[in-house]
Scaffold this active site. Sequence first.
Site, PDB file in Angstrom:
ATOM      1  N   CYS A   1      17.441  15.998 -17.604  1.00  0.00           N
ATOM      2  CA  CYS A   1      17.792  17.164 -18.419  1.00  0.00           C
ATOM      3  C   CYS A   1      17.028  18.398 -17.947  1.00  0.00           C
ATOM      4  CB  CYS A   1      17.457  16.865 -19.880  1.00  0.00           C
ATOM      5  SG  CYS A   1      17.873  18.200 -21.008  1.00  0.00           S
TER       6      CYS A   1
ATOM      7  N   GLU B   1      26.991  19.911 -10.735  1.00  0.00           N
ATOM      8  CA  GLU B   1      26.494  18.543 -10.745  1.00  0.00           C
ATOM      9  C   GLU B   1      26.939  17.817 -12.016  1.00  0.00           C
ATOM     10  OE1 GLU B   1      22.659  18.838  -7.806  1.00  0.00           O
ATOM     11  OE2 GLU B   1      22.276  19.160  -9.937  1.00  0.00           O
TER      12      GLU B   1
END
Length: 368
Positions: free
Chosen positions: A344, A91
């Site tokens: 994150c 990703e």
Amino acid sequence: MTVNLLDFNQAQLADYFKGIGEKPFRAKQLMRWMHHFGVNDFAQMTDIAKSLREKLAAEASITLPEVQTEQVSDDGTRKWLIGTGAGNGVETVFIPEDDRGTLCVSSQVGCALECTFCSTGRQGFNRNLKVSEIIGQLWLANRSLRQADGYDMLPPGDRIISNVVMMGMGEPLANYDNVVTAMQIMLDDSAYGLSRRRVTLSTSGLVPAMDRLKEDCPVALAVSLHAPNDALRDEIVPINKKYPLKELMAACQRYLVKAPRDFVTFEYVMLDGVNDSVEHARQLLQTVRDVPCKFNLIPFNPFPDSGYETSRPDNIRRFRDVLMQAGYVVTTRKTRGDDIDAACGQLAGKVQDKTRRTFNRIPVEVVT
């Protein structure tokens, strides 16, 4: 099998051209076409002789990874799932801000370091990405953004992606050679022309590789710290058992001798009841006391079965205040793209785990 020219930096391309009996200056021309202009069809490279274009088409390729899905968050963050073959995918995330556009790039299919709070680490590890798969993320993101609403009218020379952070899936320094080559392409004025200050590599603390990076390609450095003492860091960032905090801090000091910035950014994910007390903040000050640094506090982004919760805002504020009162610059990262699992610590992709890892997680004991 044809050679993929996306795997080469400019020096390697020059060697390739010499090897096929062509002038080395062709490397600069090809870099500009491939990376600066985003062209992957030799026939469109009009300032290269037709005979050479035909030769390249027969003997080489410009092969990009395939975008499998693209998602757009409510806050404008974009995430691409990029296929890497054999059922695997990584990703890549673009984060737009008023003064910059930051691309978060992956370096491995999965990760072998097993940090306990990271979704990528829970997926296991399959393999390192090739140079073409790393730089291909930047190439594909540039193309996608150029075609997107709001960006499609920008002049070709205007840069949508101004910053790159090697903070996606994987530990960049565990794929050292390929990551360094990809970053050299990012920095090349004939390719993307990014400054060393605008390319940041984040590591969990592979000390020997940090020393190599200082000599080979010193870019801005971020260190995933996440704990103020060895006992706790051994639990949540297991690579600490091999390179404990004293060695890591010394490596940070050595790195700064050649770094483009005069500080290291320490990243610190805030885990409720684990590492977020005022006492932890005081211990952190002692740990980093000899390293010029800034802190980036990261509220934990939940994922299924993580075993952790996000620190309460008051705890994050108190932790931050201890550091700021000691004179440090401290930022608290704004969560972006969490509605598409692009924040994150949430990147997971598709990983056919080769480590045969099992996760019987138990709560981490708080060490003060």
